[in-house]
Design an enzyme around this catalytic site. Structure first.
Site, mmCIF file in Angstrom:
data_model
loop_
_atom_site.group_PDB
_atom_site.id
_atom_site.type_symbol
_atom_site.label_atom_id
_atom_site.label_comp_id
_atom_site.label_asym_id
_atom_site.label_seq_id
_atom_site.Cartn_x
_atom_site.Cartn_y
_atom_site.Cartn_z
ATOM 1 N N ASP A 1 0.846 -1.181 0.000
ATOM 2 C CA ASP A 1 0.000 0.000 0.000
ATOM 3 C C ASP A 1 0.892 1.244 0.000
ATOM 4 O O ASP A 1 1.888 1.297 0.724
ATOM 5 C CB ASP A 1 -0.871 -0.034 1.261
ATOM 6 C CG ASP A 1 -1.901 1.065 1.264
ATOM 7 O OD1 ASP A 1 -2.724 1.089 0.341
ATOM 8 O OD2 ASP A 1 -1.877 1.901 2.192
ATOM 9 N N GLU B 1 1.440 0.293 -4.943
ATOM 10 C CA GLU B 1 0.925 1.568 -5.438
ATOM 11 C C GLU B 1 2.107 2.526 -5.548
ATOM 12 O O GLU B 1 2.636 2.962 -4.533
ATOM 13 C CB GLU B 1 -0.074 2.152 -4.445
ATOM 14 C CG GLU B 1 -1.385 1.412 -4.349
ATOM 15 C CD GLU B 1 -2.325 2.123 -3.396
ATOM 16 O OE1 GLU B 1 -3.423 2.506 -3.815
ATOM 17 O OE2 GLU B 1 -1.960 2.298 -2.214
#
Ligand code: CA
Length: 693
Positions: A392, A421
């Protein structure tokens, strides 16, 4: 390492400066120089400051404890205290448990032991300090199922901290438990998996609770890890649900939203709140609200392992979502309590960095933070036998840490799937050191969510009404072409390109279509939706699906449902039944993709050799994969995405008997029909056509 900043609440005269003394455990610390600044005095010591010893500054009659602040963020501190041991945390054996805690700035540390998680009755043991800021203590005997925490005296206060390396924790992670990981393995473990090439990966993202909580899904353990271990579950109409449903979709990897312990759901009363779980507390222990007994340290560990085993039995690989970019509440974090100021990133003014936008960024570039992440990742791979990790906000982490993670996991489990990400966020770390998509070439084995392609397909996620290729925008053809051919402009290999049009974040595709096309009929929205999913599933690169995307998942317009109630977040099995034809359509696309390796090339040179554009009129993208007979049944594959309102006639690369696998209604590995002696084909509005010879 030898400078001290002093702030006074009175005026200090130059002639008084010689009155300054520093005492450490009764002996004088030699001062080299004292300089007066505008608001502070700066003391330079002859020798480095004795970190780990209590020191006082004396000035006339007054005295004050010297606190360790910015020094913990210096390179010198990292060099002096980096500890490379493998034994941090509690190392259990039947005869002895040894506790090792890293807290260099503490001047005392102790272990507090409890017989169970709720009692206040405790035993206290002093740690002994060793080199490199390590505190250690061994307890004789079998301590399985006893509970503990650490206490450290640092900067004049006793801080209570739960072991950041705790493998077992109590309800809400308030205490750590001593346990034996060897007792936690399911009966058949590990389970052998068929070989698949990394480029064949198809990811399906889901949240444990969403997926199992719904009524009438036949799943008994609702909202729990065990819900995903149940086999052959069905809904009221007899349609598959749960794990069996995922298996028959044909995806290769399940990606779970965070399953390590997080803070936003009260585990003692978990049905009163809901959260995605991007607020980590304990990285080594699973989340208790998904366990049948959050009070029992073993329950969450055993049950998560059972889930992984159940997936593996279905040949479904498991990717976990990890949140190493920040911690739930940094002031309360066990890291901060053990070594104040060290684990979090600060800007040049000493303020906490907040690139994540949720209050803090972990300082992954610091050696012991990096070690923590690499150790933790290896633990999950070895102990839980997972197959991939999704980072993340990976752009908050530094490139070097991610390189180390990549090397470490590949060594343990070749072919391990890493993705993240790669957004560039304003964190207090040089831009070229952030693990963003711009640095993808430094991270060749890590996949990145490709947002340019996503936005080109459906419109910007930041502007509700913004349109993409499938919902009315004819100006984004080059981005669509870049994506379907594997996003070579961004990456070194097609496996780095995570292609998606929907994930847990932002509006679902269905909701985005509703917002960007007000007044559009459901019939047309469904066509556009299928078109978008087809683009992703037929593109080179790695397709990523959000659970429920295959039946037009809606969150009723809620853009960020991280703490919305179950009725908004749940996987709606009734809706699934209602749009069975589209589920079948997606299944068909997946089986077509998996049947022919021309859809899953692993290098750009292969793609470039076999990929050719087909001329179309506006708002249509078409290409062929030619000379691909060595990769599967067909020698030529033609893919046409028509996003225009008109039926389009497209010239085929050669005249022949073209078998149609995908049209506006169906997608099937077994050809739907044949176009005999065809030199062109008609493609319905808002639809994809695939034909082969
Ligand atoms: Ca929790």
């Amino acid at each position: 390492m030898n400078s001290i900043k002093v702030t006074f609440n009175c005026v200090v005269r130059a002639e008084d400066l010689p009155k300054l003394h520093i005492l450490s455990e009764g002996s004088t610390v030699n001062i080299k120089e004292v300089k007066a600044g505008k608001e502070h005095l700066y003391i330079t010591l002859v020798n480095p400051y004795p970190i780990g010893k209590e020191c006082y500054l004396l000035y006339g009659e007054s005295s004050c404890l010297i606190e360790l602040t910015d020094v913990v963020r210096t390179k010198a501190f990292d060099q002096l205290f980096y500890y490379d041991g493998e034994d941090l945390g509690a190392v259990y054996s039947e005869n002895q448990t040894t506790f090792t805690c890293w807290a260099p700035t503490a001047i005392e540390a102790r272990l507090v032991l409890y017989k169970n998680w709720f009692t206040e009755e405790k035993e206290i043991f002093s740690f002994r300090r060793e080199d490199r800021g390590i505190w250690r203590f061994s307890l004789e005997g079998d301590r399985n199922l006893e509970w503990y925490h650490f206490e450290v005296l640092v900067n004049g206060a006793w801080n209570v901290a739960v072991d950041p390396y705790a493998r077992f924790v109590s309800v809400n992670g308030e205490r750590a438990m001593i346990g034996n990981m060897e007792e936690t393995n399911p009966t058949h473990w590990p389970i052998a998996l068929n070989n698949i090439s990394k480029s064949e990966t198809i990811i399906y993202e889901l949240h444990i609770r969403d997926f199992t909580i719904g009524k009438n899904n036949g799943i008994r353990h609702k909202g729990l890890f065990l819900g995903l271990t149940e086999n052959e579950t069905v809904d009221k109409e007899g349609r598959e649900t749960g794990l069996t449903y995922i298996r028959q979709l044909g995806v290769t990897h399940i990606e779970l939203l965070p399953v390590n312990d997080y803070g936003s759901v009260d585990e003692s009363n978990c049905w009163d709140s809901y959260n995605w779980g991007y607020d980590p507390i304990h990285y080594y222990a699973p989340e208790g609200s998904y366990a049948t007994d959050p009070y029992n340290g073993y329950s969450r560990v055993n049950e998560l392992k059972q889930l992984i085993a159940a997936c593996h039995r279905q040949q479904l690989r498991v990717i976990l979502d990890v949140v190493f970019n920040h911690i739930y509440i940094w002031e309360l974090s066990h890291f901060e309590k053990l070594v104040p100021g060290y684990f979090f990133r600060h800007d040049e003014n000493g303020n906490i960095s907040n690139g994540t936008g949720v209050g803090n960024d972990l300082a992954t570039e610091r050696q012991m933070v990096q070690k923590y992440i690499v150790d933790c990742v290896c633990f999950w791979v070895k102990e839980y036998n997972i197959d991939g990790l999704r980072f993340d906000l990976m752009g908050i982490l530094d490139v070097k840490t991610m390189q180390k993670v990549a090397t470490a996991v590949e060594r343990i489990k070749p072919g391990f799937f890493l993705l993240g990400e790669g957004w560039d966020l304003p964190t207090a770390l040089a831009e070229n050191k952030r693990a963003t998509m711009r640095q993808a070439k430094e991270l060749p084995t890590i996949g990145f969510f490709q947002d340019q392609f996503r936005d080109a397909i459906k419109g910007s996620t930041f502007h509700e009404t913004n349109q993409g290729f499938c919902n009315g925008n004819g100006t984004v053809l080059s981005q669509i072409m870049g994506g379907v051919s594997g996003s070579e402009h961004l990456f070194l290999t097609p496996q780095q390109a995570i292609h998606y049009v929907e994930s847990h974040d932002n509006h679902t595709l269905w909701d985005k279509l509703t917002l960007s096309l007000p007044g559009e009929t459901n019939v047309l929205k469904k066509k556009r939706h299928r078109l978008a999913t087809s683009i992703v599933l037929l593109a080179q690169g790695i397709p990523f699906l959000h659970a429920g995307q295959e039946f037009f998942r809606t969150k009723y317009g809620v853009e960020n449902s991280y703490n919305s109630p179950d009725w908004i977040n749940q996987f709606d099995w009734e809706r699934r039944g209602k749009f069975e034809d589209t589920v079948e359509f997606v299944k068909g696309l997946i089986s077509i993709r998996r049947s022919h390796r021309a859809f899953t090339f692993s290098t750009y040179s292969q793609i470039n050799k076999h990929f050719k554009w087909i001329e179309t009129s506006a708002h249509c993208v078409a290409y062929e994969l030619h000379q691909v007979g060595e990769f599967g049944t067909w020698d030529r594959v033609v893919v046409i995405h028509n996003a225009s309102i008109e039926k389009q006639g497209i010239r085929l690369p050669l005249e022949g008997d073209w078998k149609v696998l995908v049209d506006e209604h169906q997608a099937s590995l077994i050809p739907l029909y044949t176009l005999y002696n065809a030199g062109s084909v008609k493609v319905a509005a808002f639809s994809t056509l695939v034909c082969v010879v």
